[in-house]
Design a protein around this motif. Structure first.
Motif, PDB file in Angstrom:
ATOM      1  N   GLY A 276       1.623  59.211  14.511  1.00  0.00           N
ATOM      2  CA  GLY A 276       1.259  60.606  14.338  1.00  0.00           C
ATOM      3  C   GLY A 276       0.747  61.307  15.576  1.00  0.00           C
ATOM      4  O   GLY A 276       0.589  62.529  15.566  1.00  0.00           O
ATOM      5  N   GLU A 277       0.475  60.589  16.655  1.00  0.00           N
ATOM      6  CA  GLU A 277      -0.067  61.198  17.863  1.00  0.00           C
ATOM      7  C   GLU A 277       0.598  60.596  19.098  1.00  0.00           C
ATOM      8  O   GLU A 277       0.961  59.430  19.121  1.00  0.00           O
ATOM      9  N   GLY A 278       0.679  61.432  20.157  1.00  0.00           N
ATOM     10  CA  GLY A 278       1.242  60.980  21.422  1.00  0.00           C
ATOM     11  C   GLY A 278       2.019  62.101  22.086  1.00  0.00           C
ATOM     12  O   GLY A 278       2.697  62.869  21.400  1.00  0.00           O
ATOM     13  N   THR A 279       1.900  62.207  23.400  1.00  0.00           N
ATOM     14  CA  THR A 279       2.595  63.254  24.139  1.00  0.00           C
ATOM     15  C   THR A 279       3.252  62.668  25.384  1.00  0.00           C
ATOM     16  O   THR A 279       2.842  61.612  25.887  1.00  0.00           O
ATOM     17  N   ALA A 280       4.249  63.387  25.893  1.00  0.00           N
ATOM     18  CA  ALA A 280       4.916  62.962  27.121  1.00  0.00           C
ATOM     19  C   ALA A 280       3.947  63.013  28.296  1.00  0.00           C
ATOM     20  O   ALA A 280       3.929  62.116  29.146  1.00  0.00           O
ATOM     21  N   LEU A 281       3.128  64.069  28.356  1.00  0.00           N
ATOM     22  CA  LEU A 281       2.140  64.186  29.425  1.00  0.00           C
ATOM     23  C   LEU A 281       1.150  63.029  29.379  1.00  0.00           C
ATOM     24  O   LEU A 281       0.788  62.461  30.410  1.00  0.00           O
ATOM     25  N   GLY A 282       0.723  62.661  28.176  1.00  0.00           N
ATOM     26  CA  GLY A 282      -0.197  61.544  28.038  1.00  0.00           C
ATOM     27  C   GLY A 282       0.395  60.259  28.568  1.00  0.00           C
ATOM     28  O   GLY A 282      -0.292  59.467  29.231  1.00  0.00           O
ATOM     29  N   ALA A 283       1.685  60.017  28.283  1.00  0.00           N
ATOM     30  CA  ALA A 283       2.353  58.812  28.774  1.00  0.00           C
ATOM     31  C   ALA A 283       2.366  58.777  30.298  1.00  0.00           C
ATOM     32  O   ALA A 283       2.103  57.736  30.912  1.00  0.00           O
ATOM     33  N   VAL A 284       2.667  59.921  30.909  1.00  0.00           N
ATOM     34  CA  VAL A 284       2.716  59.999  32.380  1.00  0.00           C
ATOM     35  C   VAL A 284       1.339  59.763  32.981  1.00  0.00           C
ATOM     36  O   VAL A 284       1.177  58.978  33.930  1.00  0.00           O
ATOM     37  N   VAL A 285       0.323  60.420  32.423  1.00  0.00           N
ATOM     38  CA  VAL A 285      -1.032  60.274  32.955  1.00  0.00           C
ATOM     39  C   VAL A 285      -1.549  58.854  32.736  1.00  0.00           C
ATOM     40  O   VAL A 285      -2.221  58.282  33.604  1.00  0.00           O
ATOM     41  N   GLY A 286      -1.240  58.268  31.574  1.00  0.00           N
ATOM     42  CA  GLY A 286      -1.649  56.889  31.311  1.00  0.00           C
ATOM     43  C   GLY A 286      -1.049  55.923  32.313  1.00  0.00           C
ATOM     44  O   GLY A 286      -1.729  55.026  32.823  1.00  0.00           O
ATOM     45  N   ALA A 287       0.243  56.097  32.611  1.00  0.00           N
ATOM     46  CA  ALA A 287       0.904  55.244  33.606  1.00  0.00           C
ATOM     47  C   ALA A 287       0.299  55.445  34.988  1.00  0.00           C
ATOM     48  O   ALA A 287       0.114  54.484  35.748  1.00  0.00           O
ATOM     49  N   LEU A 288      -0.024  56.694  35.318  1.00  0.00           N
ATOM     50  CA  LEU A 288      -0.627  56.986  36.618  1.00  0.00           C
ATOM     51  C   LEU A 288      -1.998  56.326  36.743  1.00  0.00           C
ATOM     52  O   LEU A 288      -2.327  55.745  37.786  1.00  0.00           O
ATOM     53  N   LEU A 289      -2.788  56.399  35.688  1.00  0.00           N
ATOM     54  CA  LEU A 289      -4.121  55.804  35.730  1.00  0.00           C
ATOM     55  C   LEU A 289      -4.036  54.294  35.918  1.00  0.00           C
ATOM     56  O   LEU A 289      -4.808  53.709  36.693  1.00  0.00           O
ATOM     57  N   ILE A 290      -3.103  53.651  35.250  1.00  0.00           N
ATOM     58  CA  ILE A 290      -2.925  52.205  35.409  1.00  0.00           C
ATOM     59  C   ILE A 290      -2.554  51.865  36.842  1.00  0.00           C
ATOM     60  O   ILE A 290      -3.083  50.915  37.438  1.00  0.00           O
ATOM     61  N   GLU A 291      -1.656  52.639  37.439  1.00  0.00           N
ATOM     62  CA  GLU A 291      -1.237  52.373  38.816  1.00  0.00           C
ATOM     63  C   GLU A 291      -2.372  52.632  39.796  1.00  0.00           C
ATOM     64  O   GLU A 291      -2.535  51.896  40.778  1.00  0.00           O
ATOM     65  N   VAL A 292      -3.169  53.671  39.539  1.00  0.00           N
ATOM     66  CA  VAL A 292      -4.323  53.947  40.406  1.00  0.00           C
ATOM     67  C   VAL A 292      -5.310  52.791  40.339  1.00  0.00           C
ATOM     68  O   VAL A 292      -5.865  52.366  41.365  1.00  0.00           O
ATOM     69  N   ILE A 293      -5.527  52.252  39.139  1.00  0.00           N
ATOM     70  CA  ILE A 293      -6.409  51.093  38.994  1.00  0.00           C
ATOM     71  C   ILE A 293      -5.862  49.907  39.773  1.00  0.00           C
ATOM     72  O   ILE A 293      -6.583  49.225  40.514  1.00  0.00           O
ATOM     73  N   ARG A 294      -4.575  49.632  39.596  1.00  0.00           N
ATOM     74  CA  ARG A 294      -3.957  48.502  40.299  1.00  0.00           C
ATOM     75  C   ARG A 294      -4.042  48.683  41.810  1.00  0.00           C
ATOM     76  O   ARG A 294      -4.385  47.759  42.547  1.00  0.00           O
TER      77      ARG A 294
END
Length: 329
Positions: A276-294
């Motif tokens: 019921g929830e989820g956005t394309a922008l959220g997916a992009v930002v989530g991936a970016l945050l993971i890469e920034v952490i790495r």
């Protein structure tokens, strides 16, 4: 009579500020910005052009698949086969191009192979009523096995007459941005518009929120599910093609365990595992945050063995925050 708006839970009574802060991706964006600012102050290398380019390139591949995964999760499903679909698409492309086929035709066949995996998943899940976890776990093994059969489990690094074109598409850059990032931007915008304004997009959220109610409202749930899994597989197939051009070679290890990172990006970006929830922008930002952490772990000299711990912690925190937010609504 239950309406589509009732199913997906829209509300127009809250203030703009409260609606903004209630969106999970808002806090993820703040976290990503804060992490970038902190790394800029703590290191001399994070804000360099070379490092920013590497961050953009590396997160792009995860983000493209995370967009497809977010759509699946928003519909109440899960897709564990995306990493294997990546390598299958890459191997189909590589085998055909090394055999003398042009890039355009080989890439088309590779995407068709990826779509076939998605259709297979969707049909078993929607029409046979099998659990998404079980079906996609099976295709995780099956698709990678097909890639091994196609390549005889050998590395491929020669791509025929369009070799340079493939490397330019996947590994080149224009105006300082990697070419795959342009694909990501186009895909994110297209998906966001589809989810927001099209019936297909609204049906995704409706099915994830209440599948029974969606069926009673006349939505072709089974057919919709098949297209959802095909969309997820398509994003994985596109990534396989782009990664082949970036790496300049393909092995059957490509995309291994990528499912975990992709699901993490989707969840951190606000996709609700209950649907019921989820956005394309959220997916992009989530991936970016993971890469920034790495990237930050590497720049700060922290062992790469800790990457899984940090990402796992972010997943738990993101899900816990989402549960807390929902409990207050």
């Amino acid at each position: 009579m239950i309406t589509l708006d009732d199913i997906i839970g829209k509300s127009e009574h809250s203030s703009p500020l409260s609606r903004l802060t209630s969106v999970p991706v808002f806090w993820v964006v703040l976290a990503a910005v804060a992490a970038c600012v902190a790394l800029t102050l703590l290191t001399d290398t994070f804000a360099t052009q070379r490092n920013i380019f590497n961050v953009l390139r590396n997160f792009t591949f995860v983000a493209i698949i995370a967009i497809g995964m977010t759509v699946v999760i928003a519909s109440g499903g899960i897709d564990l086969s995306v990493g294997s679909t990546v390598v299958l698409s890459a191997m189909v492309l590589s085998v055909l191009m090394s055999g003398g086929w042009g890039f355009a035709v080989a890439a088309t066949v590779a995407l068709i192979a990826a779509l076939a995996v998605g259709a297979f998943n969707g049909i078993l899940i929607a029409y046979a009523g099998m659990p998404p976890f079980v079906v996609t776990l099976g295709t995780l093994a099956g698709a990678r096995s097909l890639a091994m059969v196609l390549s005889d489990n050998k590395m491929i690094w020669e791509f025929g007459p369009d070799h340079d074109l493939l490397l330019w598409i996947g590994g080149g850059s224009t105006l300082g941005l990697p070419h795959p990032t342009y694909v990501l931007v186009a895909l994110a915008i297209m998906t966001a518009l589809i989810l927001k304004w099209s019936r297909w997009g609204q049906y995704v959220y409706a099915i994830g929120s209440n599948e029974q109610a969606a069926t009673l409202n006349g939505i072709a749930v089974k057919r919709q599910k098949v297209t959802i899994y095909m969309f997820s597989a398509l994003t994985a197939g596109m990534t396989g093609i782009l990664m082949t051009g970036w790496l300049g070679s393909v092995t059957t290890n490509l995309g291994q365990a990528m499912e975990l990172t992709v699901i993490a990006a989707a969840v951190i970006g606000g996709a609700n595992l209950a649907g019921g929830e989820g956005t394309a922008l959220g997916a992009v930002v989530g991936a970016l945050l993971i890469e920034v952490i790495r990237n930050s772990l590497i720049l700060l000299g922290i062992s790469t063995f800790w990457q899984g711990m940090f990402i796992g912690t972010f997943i738990i925190v993101a899900v816990a925050f989402d549960r807390f937010r929902n409990s207050r609504i």
